[in-house]
Design a protein around this motif. Structure first.
Motif, PDB file in Angstrom:
ATOM      1  N   HIS A 130      18.590  -1.286  17.379  1.00  0.00           N
ATOM      2  CA  HIS A 130      19.614  -2.222  18.413  1.00  0.00           C
ATOM      3  C   HIS A 130      18.639  -2.636  19.298  1.00  0.00           C
ATOM      4  O   HIS A 130      19.254  -3.288  20.985  1.00  0.00           O
ATOM      5  CB  HIS A 130      21.264  -2.111  18.438  1.00  0.00           C
ATOM      6  N   GLY A 131      18.101  -1.309  20.370  1.00  0.00           N
ATOM      7  CA  GLY A 131      17.380  -1.324  21.446  1.00  0.00           C
ATOM      8  C   GLY A 131      18.246  -1.079  22.877  1.00  0.00           C
ATOM      9  O   GLY A 131      17.627  -1.854  23.422  1.00  0.00           O
ATOM     10  N   ARG A 132      19.156  -0.495  22.145  1.00  0.00           N
ATOM     11  CA  ARG A 132      20.244   0.269  23.391  1.00  0.00           C
ATOM     12  C   ARG A 132      20.376   1.584  23.164  1.00  0.00           C
ATOM     13  O   ARG A 132      20.247   2.126  22.152  1.00  0.00           O
ATOM     14  CB  ARG A 132      21.469  -1.148  22.859  1.00  0.00           C
ATOM     15  N   ASN A 133      21.205   2.524  24.270  1.00  0.00           N
ATOM     16  CA  ASN A 133      21.069   3.070  24.067  1.00  0.00           C
ATOM     17  C   ASN A 133      22.204   3.945  24.619  1.00  0.00           C
ATOM     18  O   ASN A 133      22.950   2.914  24.969  1.00  0.00           O
ATOM     19  CB  ASN A 133      20.588   4.395  25.283  1.00  0.00           C
ATOM     20  N   TYR A 134      22.969   4.459  23.107  1.00  0.00           N
ATOM     21  CA  TYR A 134      24.359   4.580  22.532  1.00  0.00           C
ATOM     22  C   TYR A 134      24.611   5.878  23.608  1.00  0.00           C
ATOM     23  O   TYR A 134      24.774   6.821  23.091  1.00  0.00           O
ATOM     24  CB  TYR A 134      24.577   4.637  21.463  1.00  0.00           C
ATOM     25  N   THR A 135      25.430   5.587  24.139  1.00  0.00           N
ATOM     26  CA  THR A 135      26.304   6.810  24.608  1.00  0.00           C
ATOM     27  C   THR A 135      28.240   6.728  24.515  1.00  0.00           C
ATOM     28  O   THR A 135      28.260   8.313  24.325  1.00  0.00           O
ATOM     29  CB  THR A 135      26.957   6.894  26.210  1.00  0.00           C
ATOM     30  N   LYS A 136      28.274   5.988  23.948  1.00  0.00           N
ATOM     31  CA  LYS A 136      29.485   5.849  23.246  1.00  0.00           C
ATOM     32  C   LYS A 136      29.921   5.695  22.071  1.00  0.00           C
ATOM     33  O   LYS A 136      29.100   5.475  20.932  1.00  0.00           O
ATOM     34  CB  LYS A 136      30.648   5.541  23.458  1.00  0.00           C
ATOM     35  N   LEU A 137      30.311   7.512  21.055  1.00  0.00           N
ATOM     36  CA  LEU A 137      30.193   7.362  19.219  1.00  0.00           C
ATOM     37  C   LEU A 137      31.729   7.406  18.953  1.00  0.00           C
ATOM     38  O   LEU A 137      32.686   7.516  19.643  1.00  0.00           O
ATOM     39  CB  LEU A 137      29.363   8.381  19.256  1.00  0.00           C
ATOM     40  N   CYS A 138      32.151   6.103  18.253  1.00  0.00           N
ATOM     41  CA  CYS A 138      33.686   6.341  17.806  1.00  0.00           C
ATOM     42  C   CYS A 138      33.243   6.731  15.913  1.00  0.00           C
ATOM     43  O   CYS A 138      32.662   5.678  15.044  1.00  0.00           O
ATOM     44  CB  CYS A 138      33.944   4.690  17.416  1.00  0.00           C
TER      45      CYS A 138
END
Length: 817
Positions: free
Chosen positions: A340-348
């Protein structure tokens, strides 16, 4: 006229298919023999009898005449390897072909540059696969890339740490031709270079004007994860484009198997691989390797364990299950980040119906670098997704959905009561969830196990030439048989007896250290994946009624069998009918449907007042709906049919849609979780042999169920668990030793366990010669037992024993099936 085969050093036909060593190792012995015969590289007249060669000899012969080197560039970067490439570049001859690269290449730090991004490098080389380097003005190698056709790909693991973030100008781009690329790969992977042997390298060179490397930006959107016992799926919302981003795995698949394999053991622990890579490693040597393989990583979610593991070479290590689980989840998050080319800091995370708070706490401890949140179960989110998709929230009256979920490792029944109201500015949507029933021992793996047993019996009968029937008359009217016997034990009795006989002919119970364990292990995995393949082929929506195993699963249709002439590899030549598998599964499916649904029926045995939905991939099997018709009149259960991947992803879509519509102000969701039903009854024998009920289905309002009394000399007490139909579901044992009880004050007891404050009088009444076992409820546990006694007038308590009603979970992959 006589015919013969000849051995050719390089093969007669250069266009024949070539196989890598790993591809050959994945094949069974029969497939290896077939290839030898089809490719005409062996014959009896040439002195080589295909049937006389063992597996290792076939592998060596095939690789000699039809083998090709596996040219895979190591996915890592080291200064030693970079220096080797620098030396090779210095001795390379420049090709006449012209090399053209884009004026500017953009990439994000830590994110792979994939072929899909269409970064084209035009060259005049013949071939399809090439390796190249990017170097600075001083000749230092900064990155090693691959080119397939004309499309460039670059892994972040093959980039030097010295490559700065920002704009890099005037880099040198060097691309080796196909023959030279193979030499470069060998040198790079081995970190060894012989200047004499590596002469004659050919490459084209040009200047790369601009390489832009930017940091990956953090996103506020959450990565939604459904961590299942069989598969794991991930999705996220793209709020800018108002779309849902899926995570794709091998060959575009949207589900990742929740499995792990030990790649290698070291002094510091072990290195793992996951998902499809782990499956490929398992297939090595025809499933015969003795490495440790984990089939259900979710087993380690609720508690940490110490695991003894070994790799395929026999090296052993001891690791923590938390280390394994953390590495699996981190690998999935990293894959989503790269795709996705995005840095995920929140996980659900989608949470299980039971012990959800414990699951959330464990996930937060495993992933401390992220903001970890939990949402309701797959069942609830599937209901929400359908409600939002059908716009049923626009003024809907109160409706109760009965959701029957069957995952890979467990089954559950949840009631979802929901209604909606138009407030004039938004739709207020209420949903109340209540857990009604469940079973850890039933799920997709249990159904695969039944098909596995059926296949093993069929093979045994074919090998021995027996005409005995696999299924007796009880299976022809399975529902009546289950009703008559009060369960499935008697229904499967003759079936299980045949299965035990089949072990003598087709052994599948393996032990890594046992002689012949490799063949048993191969038998188990080939039959298990054959059963999985049949279940998916018949019940994934395809209109198929008969499957010929050799045609559909050629690589799995060989087992090691004990026949009249001794031990030998047997080729499976069976045709399987869909109806036969439905008959095998019908008693077990009807049992679970009956156990879940019958307590909710009216006095006439009819289920009324509910809309019924099935979720989970295994619920596509028609027997579930057929069994439910025994308890309903004139209504059908709702089941969204389709590909297996789509069924699991619906829950993720429900989470994301709810979040998007809440953010846009269209709906105001309110989800509450009601107290779970007690779907079991717990009893224990008193000292005089009378049976005392400790917990029952209608005691949901009690925190302390009661107590039983025993003499102080008692060493153990057994609690029996009964399901809603009155069948024994398990036993739990509490071990006692009054000498190990610790003295406690009332204030200390009530501060640690305030639930007992209401029954202080029962503690006051404990005599000197007795032990009272208090049964109560704690969060994340179904029932707990606290032993208490008095020694010289002082209150003493033993260790708390915590239990689940349905914790008896079968390990299908332990080698004992």
């Amino acid at each position: 006229m006589s015919y013969g085969y000849r051995l050719f050093k390089y093969g007669r036909d250069q266009e024949k298919r070539r196989y890598t060593w790993n591809e050959l190792r994945d094949m069974g012995t029969f497939m290896l023999r077939d290839i030898c015969c089809e490719e005409k590289i062996m014959t009896k007249s040439a002195g080589i009898d295909p049937k006389r060669l063992n597996r290792d000899e076939l592998l060596a012969l095939l690789f000699r005449y039809r083998g090709r080197e596996e040219e895979v560039l190591a996915d890592e970067f080291s200064e030693e390897a970079a220096e080797i490439l620098r030396s090779l570049s210095a001795m390379t001859m420049m090709a006449a072909e012209k090399l053209e690269v884009p004026h500017k290449i953009q990439m994000k730090k830590g994110i792979p540059l994939s072929e899909a991004e269409d970064v084209m490098i035009r060259h005049g080389f013949a071939g399809s696969y090439f390796v190249g380097t990017l170097s600075d003005a001083q000749g230092n190698v900064l990155a090693v890339f691959e080119v397939r056709g004309e499309r460039m790909s670059l892994s972040p693991k093959r980039i030097s740490e010295s490559l700065p973030t920002g704009i890099c100008q005037d880099l040198t781009c060097l691309l080796f031709d196909e023959a030279s690329s193979r030499k470069v790969i060998r040198a790079y992977n081995s970190q060894k270079c012989d200047p004499v042997k590596e002469r004659g390298l050919v490459a084209a060179m040009t200047r790369l004007p601009i390489l832009s490397v930017s940091e990956v930006e953090d996103t506020k959107d959450a990565l939604v994860i459904d961590f299942g016992a069989g598969h794991t799926a991930l999705s996220a919302a793209d709020t800018e484009k108002d779309t849902i981003l899926e995570v794709r795995f091998q060959e575009g698949k949207r589900l990742c198997p929740s499995v792990a394999a030990v790649r290698r053991c070291t002094e510091g622990g072990a290195e793992f691989c996951f998902g499809y890579e782990a499956m490929r490693l398992l297939r090595r040597d025809g499933y015969g390797r003795s490495m440790t393989f984990f089939h259900n990583l979710k087993l380690f979610l609720f508690e940490e364990r110490r695991l003894d593991v070994c790799d395929g070479d026999g090296n052993a290590a001891v690791v923590s299950s938390d280390q394994l689980l953390q590495a699996f989840l981190e690998s999935l998050i990293s894959l989503a980040r790269g795709e996705h080319g995005r840095n995920y800091t929140k996980l659900c995370f989608l949470l299980p119906e039971k012990r959800s708070n414990l699951a959330l706490s464990r996930l937060r401890s495993l992933l401390p670098g992220y903001q970890v949140e939990g949402v309701y179960s797959e069942s609830v989110n599937c209901v929400y997704r359908e409600m939002l998709r059908q716009e049923a929230y626009q003024g809907e009256d109160a409706v109760t959905d009965l959701v029957f979920h069957c995952g890979a490792g467990s089954a559950s029944l949840v009631a979802c009561e929901h209604e909606a109201e138009n407030t004039g500015v938004a739709y207020q949507v209420w949903l109340k969830e209540r857990y009604l029933n469940g079973e850890q021992g039933f799920g997709g793996n249990r159904l695969t196990c039944l098909i596995f047993m059926y296949l093993k019996i069929r093979i045994m009968l074919a090998v021995t030439g027996s005409g005995e029937a696999v299924l007796d008359e009880k299976f022809q009217d399975a529902y009546s048989s289950v009703d008559q016997y009060g369960g499935t034990k008697e229904v499967y009795q003759s079936f299980l007896q045949l299965y035990e006989q089949a072990e003598e002919t087709v052994p599948t119970r393996f032990d890594s250290g046992e002689k012949g364990g490799i063949y048993r292990r191969q038998n188990f995995y080939r039959l298990w994946f054959l059963a999985e393949g049949l279940k998916l082929a018949f019940f994934s929506g395809e209109p198929v009624s008969t499957i010929d195993l050799p045609d559909r699963f050629p690589e799995l249709c060989a087992v090691f069998a004990r026949g009249i002439q001794g031990d030998e590899e047997y080729r499976v030549k069976l045709s399987i009918q869909k109806e036969e598998l439905e008959l095998v599964m019908a008693p077990e499916i009807y049992r679970i449907v009956k156990r879940f649904v019958e307590p909710l029926c009216n006095e006439y045995g009819i289920l009324m007042g509910y809309r019924i939905k099935f979720t989970g991939m295994s619920c596509q099997i028609p027997v579930f709906r057929d069994a439910l018709r025994e308890f309903t009149v004139g209504r059908r259960a709702r089941l969204k049919r389709g590909e297996a991947e789509g069924l699991k992803l619906r829950a993720l879509e429900g989470v994301i849609l709810r979040g998007q519509m809440e953010k846009n102000g269209r709906i105001i969701p309110e989800i509450t979780e009601e107290e779970a039903e007690i779907s079991y009854r717990v009893t224990a024998e008193a000292y005089d042999g009378t049976v005392q009920t400790i917990a029952a289905q209608d005691w949901t309002d009690r925190e302390v169920f009661g107590y039983i009394r025993r003499h102080a000399a008692t060493r153990q007490v057994e609690f029996t668990i009964w399901d809603s139909l009155g069948n024994e579901a398990g036993r739990r044992v509490v071990t006692l030793d009054i000498g190990g009880f610790t003295q406690t004050a009332y204030d200390t007891l009530f501060s640690g366990l305030p639930v007992f404050r209401q029954v202080q009088g029962d503690f006051d009444a404990i005599g000197e010669a007795e032990i009272r076992l208090f049964v109560y409820r704690e969060e994340n546990w179904d029932f707990c037992v606290l032993p208490a006694a008095r020694k010289q007038g002082i209150l003493c308590i033993g260790q708390v024993n915590r239990f689940l009603f349905d914790e008896d979970c079968v390990d299908y992959f332990s080698g004992r099936l």
